[in-house]
Design a protein around this motif. Structure first.
Motif, PDB file in Angstrom:
ATOM      1  N   GLN A  19       6.468 -18.457 -11.800  1.00 16.25           N
ATOM      2  CA  GLN A  19       6.383 -16.422 -12.806  1.00 16.25           C
ATOM      3  C   GLN A  19       6.005 -16.923 -13.832  1.00 16.25           C
ATOM      4  O   GLN A  19       6.837 -16.508 -15.008  1.00 16.25           O
ATOM      5  N   ILE A  20       4.800 -14.957 -13.509  1.00 19.03           N
ATOM      6  CA  ILE A  20       5.528 -15.000 -14.890  1.00 19.03           C
ATOM      7  C   ILE A  20       5.209 -13.762 -15.070  1.00 19.03           C
ATOM      8  O   ILE A  20       5.142 -12.956 -13.912  1.00 19.03           O
ATOM      9  N   ASN A  21       4.991 -12.425 -16.362  1.00 28.01           N
ATOM     10  CA  ASN A  21       4.958 -11.463 -16.258  1.00 28.01           C
ATOM     11  C   ASN A  21       3.289 -10.520 -15.989  1.00 28.01           C
ATOM     12  O   ASN A  21       2.927 -10.592 -17.085  1.00 28.01           O
ATOM     13  N   GLN A  22       3.227  -9.427 -15.291  1.00 24.81           N
ATOM     14  CA  GLN A  22       2.673  -9.411 -14.929  1.00 24.81           C
ATOM     15  C   GLN A  22       2.016  -8.984 -16.267  1.00 24.81           C
ATOM     16  O   GLN A  22       0.868  -7.839 -16.593  1.00 24.81           O
ATOM     17  N   PHE A  23       2.884  -7.671 -16.173  1.00 23.38           N
ATOM     18  CA  PHE A  23       3.142  -6.804 -17.602  1.00 23.38           C
ATOM     19  C   PHE A  23       2.818  -6.685 -18.796  1.00 23.38           C
ATOM     20  O   PHE A  23       1.704  -5.751 -19.826  1.00 23.38           O
ATOM     21  N   SER A  24       3.163  -8.669 -19.205  1.00 28.42           N
ATOM     22  CA  SER A  24       3.296  -8.496 -20.697  1.00 28.42           C
ATOM     23  C   SER A  24       2.219  -9.299 -21.239  1.00 28.42           C
ATOM     24  O   SER A  24       1.402  -9.141 -22.311  1.00 28.42           O
ATOM     25  N   GLY A  25       0.809  -9.136 -20.123  1.00 23.93           N
ATOM     26  CA  GLY A  25       0.270 -10.180 -20.489  1.00 23.93           C
ATOM     27  C   GLY A  25       0.197 -11.934 -21.316  1.00 23.93           C
ATOM     28  O   GLY A  25      -0.201 -12.464 -21.333  1.00 23.93           O
ATOM     29  N   GLU A  26       1.589 -12.159 -20.710  1.00 22.39           N
ATOM     30  CA  GLU A  26       1.678 -13.739 -20.698  1.00 22.39           C
ATOM     31  C   GLU A  26       1.681 -14.408 -19.601  1.00 22.39           C
ATOM     32  O   GLU A  26       2.159 -15.000 -18.738  1.00 22.39           O
ATOM     33  N   TRP A  27       0.144 -14.334 -19.882  1.00 23.22           N
ATOM     34  CA  TRP A  27       0.063 -15.790 -18.440  1.00 23.22           C
ATOM     35  C   TRP A  27      -0.359 -17.082 -18.915  1.00 23.22           C
ATOM     36  O   TRP A  27      -0.868 -17.711 -17.745  1.00 23.22           O
ATOM     37  N   LEU A  28       0.147 -17.581 -19.964  1.00 23.56           N
ATOM     38  CA  LEU A  28      -1.346 -18.628 -20.572  1.00 23.56           C
ATOM     39  C   LEU A  28       0.445 -19.795 -20.074  1.00 23.56           C
ATOM     40  O   LEU A  28      -0.191 -20.832 -19.769  1.00 23.56           O
ATOM     41  N   PRO A  29       1.489 -18.957 -20.074  1.00 22.52           N
ATOM     42  CA  PRO A  29       2.103 -20.829 -19.542  1.00 22.52           C
ATOM     43  C   PRO A  29       2.333 -21.177 -17.755  1.00 22.52           C
ATOM     44  O   PRO A  29       1.830 -21.416 -17.524  1.00 22.52           O
ATOM     45  N   LYS A  30       1.298 -20.197 -16.892  1.00 21.44           N
ATOM     46  CA  LYS A  30       0.976 -20.632 -15.242  1.00 21.44           C
ATOM     47  C   LYS A  30      -1.166 -20.947 -16.560  1.00 21.44           C
ATOM     48  O   LYS A  30      -1.287 -21.757 -14.966  1.00 21.44           O
ATOM     49  N   LEU A  31      -1.740 -20.556 -16.742  1.00 24.28           N
ATOM     50  CA  LEU A  31      -2.689 -21.123 -16.598  1.00 24.28           C
ATOM     51  C   LEU A  31      -2.797 -22.133 -17.816  1.00 24.28           C
ATOM     52  O   LEU A  31      -3.301 -23.132 -17.205  1.00 24.28           O
ATOM     53  N   PHE A  32      -2.113 -23.150 -18.426  1.00 25.28           N
ATOM     54  CA  PHE A  32      -2.173 -24.342 -18.534  1.00 25.28           C
ATOM     55  C   PHE A  32      -2.753 -24.687 -17.263  1.00 25.28           C
ATOM     56  O   PHE A  32      -3.004 -26.185 -17.713  1.00 25.28           O
ATOM     57  N   PRO A  33      -1.386 -25.167 -17.206  1.00 27.34           N
ATOM     58  CA  PRO A  33      -1.042 -25.975 -16.177  1.00 27.34           C
ATOM     59  C   PRO A  33      -2.091 -25.998 -14.807  1.00 27.34           C
ATOM     60  O   PRO A  33      -2.009 -27.280 -14.612  1.00 27.34           O
ATOM     61  N   LEU A  34      -2.557 -25.315 -14.517  1.00 24.22           N
ATOM     62  CA  LEU A  34      -3.599 -24.638 -14.196  1.00 24.22           C
ATOM     63  C   LEU A  34      -5.183 -25.346 -14.482  1.00 24.22           C
ATOM     64  O   LEU A  34      -5.767 -26.138 -13.839  1.00 24.22           O
ATOM     65  N   MET A  35      -5.367 -25.103 -16.386  1.00 26.07           N
ATOM     66  CA  MET A  35      -6.023 -26.214 -16.334  1.00 26.07           C
ATOM     67  C   MET A  35      -5.987 -27.404 -16.254  1.00 26.07           C
ATOM     68  O   MET A  35      -7.166 -28.308 -15.886  1.00 26.07           O
ATOM     69  N   ILE A  36      -4.891 -27.873 -16.320  1.00 21.79           N
ATOM     70  CA  ILE A  36      -4.567 -29.676 -16.807  1.00 21.79           C
ATOM     71  C   ILE A  36      -5.603 -30.479 -15.308  1.00 21.79           C
ATOM     72  O   ILE A  36      -6.072 -31.063 -14.766  1.00 21.79           O
ATOM     73  N   GLY A  37      -4.217 -29.400 -14.074  1.00 15.87           N
ATOM     74  CA  GLY A  37      -4.552 -30.024 -12.503  1.00 15.87           C
ATOM     75  C   GLY A  37      -5.971 -29.682 -12.190  1.00 15.87           C
ATOM     76  O   GLY A  37      -6.126 -30.762 -11.960  1.00 15.87           O
ATOM     77  N   GLY A  38      -6.794 -28.390 -13.019  1.00 15.35           N
ATOM     78  CA  GLY A  38      -8.386 -28.474 -12.314  1.00 15.35           C
ATOM     79  C   GLY A  38      -8.508 -29.830 -12.890  1.00 15.35           C
ATOM     80  O   GLY A  38     -10.150 -30.703 -12.108  1.00 15.35           O
ATOM     81  N   VAL A  39      -8.326 -29.993 -14.331  1.00 14.65           N
ATOM     82  CA  VAL A  39      -9.247 -31.136 -15.258  1.00 14.65           C
ATOM     83  C   VAL A  39      -8.498 -32.462 -14.174  1.00 14.65           C
ATOM     84  O   VAL A  39     -10.170 -32.681 -14.256  1.00 14.65           O
ATOM     85  N   ALA A  40      -7.575 -32.569 -13.790  1.00 14.49           N
ATOM     86  CA  ALA A  40      -7.692 -33.828 -13.054  1.00 14.49           C
ATOM     87  C   ALA A  40      -7.849 -34.208 -12.161  1.00 14.49           C
ATOM     88  O   ALA A  40      -8.668 -35.380 -11.805  1.00 14.49           O
ATOM     89  N   ALA A  41      -8.440 -33.367 -11.094  1.00 18.16           N
ATOM     90  CA  ALA A  41      -8.938 -32.772  -9.742  1.00 18.16           C
ATOM     91  C   ALA A  41     -10.255 -33.053 -10.230  1.00 18.16           C
ATOM     92  O   ALA A  41     -10.863 -33.787  -9.042  1.00 18.16           O
ATOM     93  N   ILE A  42     -10.967 -32.627 -11.370  1.00 15.68           N
ATOM     94  CA  ILE A  42     -12.210 -32.991 -11.199  1.00 15.68           C
ATOM     95  C   ILE A  42     -13.080 -34.543 -11.676  1.00 15.68           C
ATOM     96  O   ILE A  42     -13.542 -34.853 -11.392  1.00 15.68           O
ATOM     97  N   CYS A  43     -11.889 -34.726 -12.690  1.00 24.54           N
ATOM     98  CA  CYS A  43     -12.053 -36.502 -12.520  1.00 24.54           C
ATOM     99  C   CYS A  43     -11.874 -37.645 -11.703  1.00 24.54           C
ATOM    100  O   CYS A  43     -11.635 -38.644 -11.761  1.00 24.54           O
ATOM    101  N   SER A  44     -10.630 -37.163 -10.979  1.00 21.35           N
ATOM    102  CA  SER A  44     -10.399 -37.482  -9.510  1.00 21.35           C
ATOM    103  C   SER A  44     -11.325 -38.298  -8.725  1.00 21.35           C
ATOM    104  O   SER A  44     -11.766 -38.602  -8.322  1.00 21.35           O
ATOM    105  N   LEU A  45     -11.822 -36.897  -8.472  1.00 23.47           N
ATOM    106  CA  LEU A  45     -13.439 -36.734  -7.594  1.00 23.47           C
ATOM    107  C   LEU A  45     -14.375 -37.742  -8.172  1.00 23.47           C
ATOM    108  O   LEU A  45     -14.894 -38.263  -7.429  1.00 23.47           O
TER     109      LEU A  45
END
Length: 162
Positions: A26-52
């Motif tokens: 969960q992130i707060n859309q109004f405060s602009g704090e999207w890094l708590p969600k973006l960082f794990p998504l980036m890690i998961g994306g890189v892991a998915a690309i490496c595994s492919l």
């Protein structure tokens, strides 16, 4: 070749599960704090690309390590599991001395230097964590009751009341 593809598929399944879990943050859309969600998504994306890459472009048949190396890796995993369990009942210094000493001995099988490096690493890391980094929740040592020690160790034993 097949082992790379199997590992790539396992890593891909893990990465997709990690990405699915990251979308639930969960992130707060109004405060602009999207890094708590973006960082794990980036890690998961890189892991998915490496595994492919591992699935579609595997290395030729690898040379697997000798059985002695597998035994050393098993000892290291066991030592680290016991270390993690004994940190709470015994404090930081004593379990770190033994874990660092055993792992140092595996790197260079000489008992004297391994014991010295275990002691040095333990005390040095304690000073670093406690005083240089200011992590105040690190306890140097504890004298555990037998019950607390058994409760900690029994986590590693399957089918024992936990």
């Amino acid at each position: 070749m097949a082992s790379d593809r199997i590992f790539g598929l396992i890593a891909l399944i893990t990465a997709v599960a990690y990405l699915a879990a990251a979308t639930q943050i969960q992130i707060n859309q109004f405060s602009g704090e999207w890094l708590p969600k973006l960082f794990p998504l980036m890690i998961g994306g890189v892991a998915a690309i490496c595994s492919l890459v591992m699935v579609f472009k595997p290395d030729p048949d690898p040379d697997w390590p000798a059985s002695r190396t597998w035994l050393s890796m098993g000892v290291a995993v066991l030592v680290l599991a016991i270390y993690a369990v004994l940190l709470t009942p015994l404090g930081f210094i004593l379990p770190t001395i033994f874990a660092a000493g055993i792992l140092s001995y595996q790197i260079s099988p000489r008992a004297g230097p391994a014991a010295i490096s275990g002691l040095g690493l333990s005390l040095g890391l304690f000073v670093l964590f406690k005083y240089a980094l200011g992590l105040g929740n690190i306890v140097a040592y504890r004298i555990p009751t037998p019950e607390k020690l058994w409760n900690a160790i029994s986590i590693l034993i399957p089918f024992v009341g936990h």
